[in-house]
Design a protein around this motif. Structure first.
Motif, short mmCIF file in Angstrom:
data_model
loop_
_atom_site.label_atom_id
_atom_site.label_comp_id
_atom_site.label_asym_id
_atom_site.label_seq_id
_atom_site.Cartn_x
_atom_site.Cartn_y
_atom_site.Cartn_z
N ILE A 48 -65.26 -32.43 -10.28
CA ILE A 48 -64.97 -32.72 -8.69
C ILE A 48 -63.78 -33.11 -8.19
N LEU A 49 -62.90 -33.58 -9.00
CA LEU A 49 -61.66 -34.14 -8.64
C LEU A 49 -60.67 -33.11 -8.99
N SER A 187 -70.76 -40.65 -6.42
CA SER A 187 -70.31 -40.66 -4.77
C SER A 187 -68.79 -40.93 -4.99
N LEU A 188 -68.17 -40.17 -4.08
CA LEU A 188 -66.68 -40.44 -4.15
C LEU A 188 -66.19 -41.26 -2.90
N LEU A 194 -62.88 -44.56 -4.29
CA LEU A 194 -61.66 -44.34 -3.36
C LEU A 194 -60.41 -45.20 -4.05
N GLY A 195 -60.65 -46.28 -4.76
CA GLY A 195 -59.61 -46.82 -5.28
C GLY A 195 -58.94 -46.28 -6.56
N PHE A 196 -60.01 -45.55 -7.13
CA PHE A 196 -59.40 -44.65 -8.45
C PHE A 196 -58.93 -43.44 -7.85
#
Length: 426
Positions: A48-49, A187-188, A194-196
């Motif tokens: 997904i990323l 979940s993103l 979000l930090g990652f």
């Protein structure tokens, strides 16, 4: 017919003479951001990323390309350009360099050390390995100088690409694709995610201040070969290096997704321990016969970064201490300052590893954050240099490329604001 053949040979020879700085950029880029961050992105979030990786590489592309473009067009590096823009750009770059160089040198060296022990199993401490690796890098750079670095990185980046591609092919053959695609991703929009993502984008594939390194390497290549690269040659060389770094980042993300996603393994936040877990899990999934290939690829990944970083920062310091002139005496002073820097910077980095190992994660976060916050500023400075009166019209980016660059600058600014919101309020 003979004239045409002669022109073709001359064109090929001219291109080969300009080829090299792009490989150095790739070697500098392919490091912790690829082995640890890209693999973790795939391991924790599956495929997904991939869009995050693509956006990170795309938004930095024009501003990193402006480095070799400026060097090829003017014969000067970006530090000279920043000085021409004024005191603020010049000192912003100096602060970024001093604020990150010891930490980055220490970070890439200690992870390389961990992988060296994992590969050779001599029972040596990470600090001892760090010392040995730095001594070897310094010896290569002092004895071989720029030509030695240039040739080494062409071999390393080529081998690394083939080894990583081979690992991905093995991973697809292991039959884990369906599991990776069917496993729900987390979940993103959580604070942790979000930090990652912010950290992942910060150094993927490399911070924008590396455009200065590339401009210095481009100038040095011209000096070594007595061939001034054209804009087209510098552009092609840059694309080879940058696209290779981006492609290998994608390969490590795919590896992480195919081999680790949904495995239930809890990964260490320590980069050295994570690298060891990475190799062991590959062996369990693909077969232990694959472990040497993965170990070598991982070690060379970090070794390439350590070698190029060991060269880059002393060159930057040398250029800062010796503004560009055509005097032979100035060149001798640059080489002297480079030799001092190539010992002092690694020495202070080893001191960080020895005395501040307990604060190392904080130091890494600080360096990453500084690179992230500075990205829009350096991107804007680079844009101003290649679109203003510093370059001839024919050497400047096209209108379409300028629009693309401004869109990328806007996105980098948005990412920085999101980063600040995350740091201050989450």
């Amino acid at each position: 017919m003979k004239i045409k053949t002669a022109n073709t040979k001359q064109s090929k020879s001219s291109f080969l003479k300009s080829l090299g700085p792009g490989f150095l950029l790739a070697g500098a880029a392919i490091g912790v951001s690829h082995l640890v961050q890209s693999t973790r992105a795939g391991a924790d979030y599956g495929f997904i990323l991939i869009w995050v990786l693509v956006i990170a590489c795309a938004t930095k592309y024009p501003f990193l390309e402006f480095g070799p473009r400026y060097a090829a067009a003017t014969g000067n590096h970006l530090i000279t350009g920043y000085k021409k823009l004024g005191v603020f750009p010049y000192w912003i770059f100096i602060v970024i360099t001093i604020g990150t160089m010891f930490i980055i040198q220490a970070a890439v060296t200690i992870v390389t050390a961990g992988l060296a022990e994992r590969l050779f199993n001599f029972g040596w401490s990470p600090f001892l390995w760090s010392f040995i690796i730095l001594v070897c890098c310094i010896a290569l750079l002092i004895i071989g100088k720029y030509p030695g670095l240039d040739k080494s990185m062409k071999i390393i980046v080529t081998f690394l690409t083939l080894a990583t591609l081979g690992a991905v092919v093995m991973a697809f053959g292991a039959g884990t694709t369906e599991k990776a695609l069917s496993t729900p991703h987390p979940s993103l929009w959580t604070t942790a995610s979000l930090g990652f993502i912010i950290a992942f984008m910060g150094w993927m594939p490399i911070p924008i201040d590396a455009s200065v390194w590339h401009s210095i390497w481009t100038k040095e290549k011209s000096k070594q070969t007595n061939h001034k690269s054209s804009i087209k040659e510098a552009f092609t060389d840059f694309n080879i290096g940058y696209l290779s770094a981006s492609f290998i980042g994608l390969l490590f993300l795919i590896l992480g997704a195919l081999v680790m996603f949904g495995s239930g393994t809890s990964f260490s936040s320590n980069s050295v321990e994570f690298s060891s877990q990475l190799v062991e899990l590959y062996g369990k999934t693909l077969g232990f016969w694959s472990t040497p290939i993965i170990s070598i690829a991982a070690f060379i990944t970090l070794l390439s970064t350590t070698l190029t970083v060991t060269d880059a920062f002393p060159r930057v310091i040398s250029e800062l201490l010796n503004p560009e002139t055509n005097k032979v005496q100035n060149e001798k002073k640059k080489w002297k300052d480079y030799k001092i820097g190539i010992f002092v910077i690694p020495l202070l980095s080893l001191c960080i590893l020895f005395f501040l190992s307990g604060s190392f994660i904080f130091l890494i976060d600080f360096a990453t954050g500084l690179s992230f916050l500075s990205a829009p500023f350096l991107a804007y400075f680079n844009y101003k240099l290649v679109t203003g009166n510093h370059l001839k019209k024919e050497d400047q980016p096209t209108k379409a490329y300028r629009i693309f660059s401004l869109i990328c600058l806007g996105l980098l600014s948005v990412f920085t604001l999101v980063y600040l919101y995350y740091i201050l309020f989450l």
